[in-house]
Design a protein around this motif. Structure first.
Motif, PDB file in Angstrom:
ATOM      1  N   ALA A 122       0.834  -1.206   0.000  1.00 41.23           N
ATOM      2  CA  ALA A 122       0.000   0.000   0.000  1.00 41.23           C
ATOM      3  C   ALA A 122       0.868   1.255   0.000  1.00 41.23           C
ATOM      4  O   ALA A 122       0.513   2.268  -0.617  1.00 41.23           O
ATOM      5  N   ALA A 123       2.010   1.193   0.681  1.00 36.47           N
ATOM      6  CA  ALA A 123       2.926   2.333   0.700  1.00 36.47           C
ATOM      7  C   ALA A 123       3.492   2.621  -0.684  1.00 36.47           C
ATOM      8  O   ALA A 123       3.933   3.741  -0.967  1.00 36.47           O
ATOM      9  N   ALA A 129      -3.846  -3.629  -2.639  1.00 36.56           N
ATOM     10  CA  ALA A 129      -3.411  -3.692  -1.238  1.00 36.56           C
ATOM     11  C   ALA A 129      -4.153  -2.658  -0.397  1.00 36.56           C
ATOM     12  O   ALA A 129      -4.566  -2.937   0.736  1.00 36.56           O
ATOM     13  N   ILE A 130      -4.310  -1.464  -0.949  1.00 40.57           N
ATOM     14  CA  ILE A 130      -5.044  -0.408  -0.232  1.00 40.57           C
ATOM     15  C   ILE A 130      -6.470  -0.854   0.053  1.00 40.57           C
ATOM     16  O   ILE A 130      -6.983  -0.696   1.164  1.00 40.57           O
ATOM     17  N   PRO A 144     -10.586   3.088   7.264  1.00 38.42           N
ATOM     18  CA  PRO A 144     -10.651   2.903   5.799  1.00 38.42           C
ATOM     19  C   PRO A 144     -10.426   4.194   5.018  1.00 38.42           C
ATOM     20  O   PRO A 144      -9.633   4.221   4.068  1.00 38.42           O
ATOM     21  N   SER A 145     -11.125   5.265   5.402  1.00 39.92           N
ATOM     22  CA  SER A 145     -10.956   6.528   4.681  1.00 39.92           C
ATOM     23  C   SER A 145      -9.569   7.127   4.928  1.00 39.92           C
ATOM     24  O   SER A 145      -8.965   7.716   4.016  1.00 39.92           O
ATOM     25  N   TYR A 146      -9.052   6.953   6.138  1.00 41.25           N
ATOM     26  CA  TYR A 146      -7.715   7.465   6.464  1.00 41.25           C
ATOM     27  C   TYR A 146      -6.647   6.748   5.631  1.00 41.25           C
ATOM     28  O   TYR A 146      -5.730   7.380   5.110  1.00 41.25           O
ATOM     29  N   ILE A 147      -6.773   5.443   5.499  1.00 37.21           N
ATOM     30  CA  ILE A 147      -5.804   4.671   4.714  1.00 37.21           C
ATOM     31  C   ILE A 147      -5.802   5.136   3.257  1.00 37.21           C
ATOM     32  O   ILE A 147      -4.744   5.328   2.647  1.00 37.21           O
ATOM     33  N   MET A 152      -2.794   8.037  -0.966  1.00 35.31           N
ATOM     34  CA  MET A 152      -2.962   8.767  -2.216  1.00 35.31           C
ATOM     35  C   MET A 152      -2.506  10.223  -2.191  1.00 35.31           C
ATOM     36  O   MET A 152      -2.318  10.841  -3.225  1.00 35.31           O
ATOM     37  N   ILE A 153      -2.311  10.788  -1.003  1.00 33.64           N
ATOM     38  CA  ILE A 153      -1.912  12.189  -0.935  1.00 33.64           C
ATOM     39  C   ILE A 153      -0.487  12.376  -1.430  1.00 33.64           C
ATOM     40  O   ILE A 153       0.355  11.462  -1.334  1.00 33.64           O
ATOM     41  N   GLU A 154      -0.196  13.546  -1.943  1.00 33.83           N
ATOM     42  CA  GLU A 154       1.164  13.877  -2.374  1.00 33.83           C
ATOM     43  C   GLU A 154       2.017  14.043  -1.119  1.00 33.83           C
ATOM     44  O   GLU A 154       1.703  14.848  -0.236  1.00 33.83           O
ATOM     45  N   PRO A 155       3.081  13.253  -0.962  1.00 36.01           N
ATOM     46  CA  PRO A 155       3.848  13.229   0.288  1.00 36.01           C
ATOM     47  C   PRO A 155       4.361  14.588   0.760  1.00 36.01           C
ATOM     48  O   PRO A 155       4.338  14.881   1.957  1.00 36.01           O
ATOM     49  N   GLN A 156       4.832  15.429  -0.157  1.00 39.31           N
ATOM     50  CA  GLN A 156       5.340  16.740   0.258  1.00 39.31           C
ATOM     51  C   GLN A 156       4.225  17.606   0.839  1.00 39.31           C
ATOM     52  O   GLN A 156       4.437  18.373   1.791  1.00 39.31           O
TER      53      GLN A 156
END
Length: 347
Positions: A122-123, A129-130, A144-147, A152-156
């Protein structure tokens, strides 16, 4: 038929560790103020939270709105467990140096060892996997929504948000009370350490958390106890690899150590919880049998929101729990009330 053991071995249990840090207090404060439906059950009155909110900058309020929408307080707690950070600056430096994949992986909640391969995948933004992690955590109200969000968020963008909200809350809320808060947390942690050597691990955890009886689980070798002031009277639980975490409420004695007549906060909570006719009736109903929220609503002929409010108070006092979707009376906690009161009067 009685069964006797011939192995001569005791049941294996866990080790207990106590740690404190203003950084955990900071992250839990962010969690508290963004958990709107719980504010009316916290020790600090709603007026406190309203005053805090109005004192914050527009930018910090926007960051807190983002936390409330996406539960990013969980990411802060996950990251704080990666190492012992000596300062806020050290924590920010750690976040900044993480690779994109490391950041996402560390923010994804640990479920069990079985799901670790899925956590790894998932990472790397593996959609299957997600989805499997979402399905595995469907009984949790926000996992579930947090995962999905974390993966999916842009890491920066996530890094910038976490640093802004943590830094903003620390400066606005922690720093003005830094000396007092540190003293409270330190006093409580030291008190717990002194008591820990005199008690068995399971007995100690139950005492420190005000009634949580944690039975050893497979692959859990340590219980980590973290004192917190801002989220009183609630215990907050979390799972890490090999570790069960309890962010437990500091005792009244740690807040006002010079007051020798100060009762235990758990004792006060229990008596307050029972000081209401509706809650007394709930205790009676749950003494008869465990019941769902719908069943309690029908029996008492009150609105669900009212019933839920009273159940929150009984739960925060460790008099009621939830098992298999039903509310359950903790009969042992009820039975020990008289003894706890007697111990307080004789201390």
């Amino acid at each position: 038929m009685e069964v006797f053991s011939t192995t001569g071995r005791k049941r294996e249990t866990y080790q207990v560790e106590v740690k404190y840090s203003l950084l955990w207090e900071c992250a839990l404060g962010i969690a508290a103020i963004t958990n709107s439906h719980l504010l009316d059950s916290l020790d600090k009155p709603k007026s406190y939270w309203k005053e805090v909110k109005t004192s914050l900058s527009a930018d910090l309020q926007a960051q807190l709105d983002y936390v409330e929408t996406n539960n990013t307080w969980k990411a802060l707690l996950q990251l704080l467990h990666q190492k012992d950070f000596s300062s806020l600056e050290a924590f920010f430096e750690y976040i900044d140096k993480l690779t994109d994949r490391e950041l996402i992986y560390q923010c994804i909640p640990f479920i069990t060892e079985t799901y670790q391969p899925l956590r790894e995948q998932a990472a790397n933004k593996n959609v299957d996997a997600i989805e499997q992690l979402r399905e595995a955590t469907k009984d949790n109200p926000f996992f579930p929504s947090y995962i999905s969000f974390i993966c999916m968020i842009e890491p920066q963008q996530l890094k910038q948000h976490l640093i802004k909200v943590m830094g903003g809350w620390y400066k606005a809320v922690i720093e003005p009370e830094l000396k007092n808060l540190n003293s409270i947390l330190q006093t409580d942690a030291h008190t717990k350490e002194d008591r820990k050597v005199k008690m068995e691990p399971e007995e100690f955890v139950e005492w420190a958390t005000g009634g949580i009886k944690y039975i050893p689980e497979p692959s859990v070798y340590k219980v980590l106890l973290i004192p917190q002031y801002i989220y009183r009277p609630w215990n907050i639980t979390a799972d890490l690899e090999g570790t069960k975490v309890y962010y437990y409420p500091v005792s009244n004695e740690s807040i006002t150590p010079s007051d020798k007549c100060m009762p235990s906060n758990f004792l006060v909570l229990k008596h307050k919880a029972l000081g209401d006719e509706v809650r007394f009736r709930m205790v009676k109903l749950l003494f008869e049998q465990s019941r769902t929220l719908q069943e309690m609503t029908e029996k008492l002929a009150l609105g669900k929101s009212t019933i839920h409010h009273h159940l929150k108070i009984l739960r925060s006092a460790q008099l009621v729990g939830i098992e298999d979707g039903k509310y359950v009376l903790k009969t042992r906690a009820i039975a020990s009330l008289a003894k706890e009161l007697e111990q307080y009067l004789q201390q």
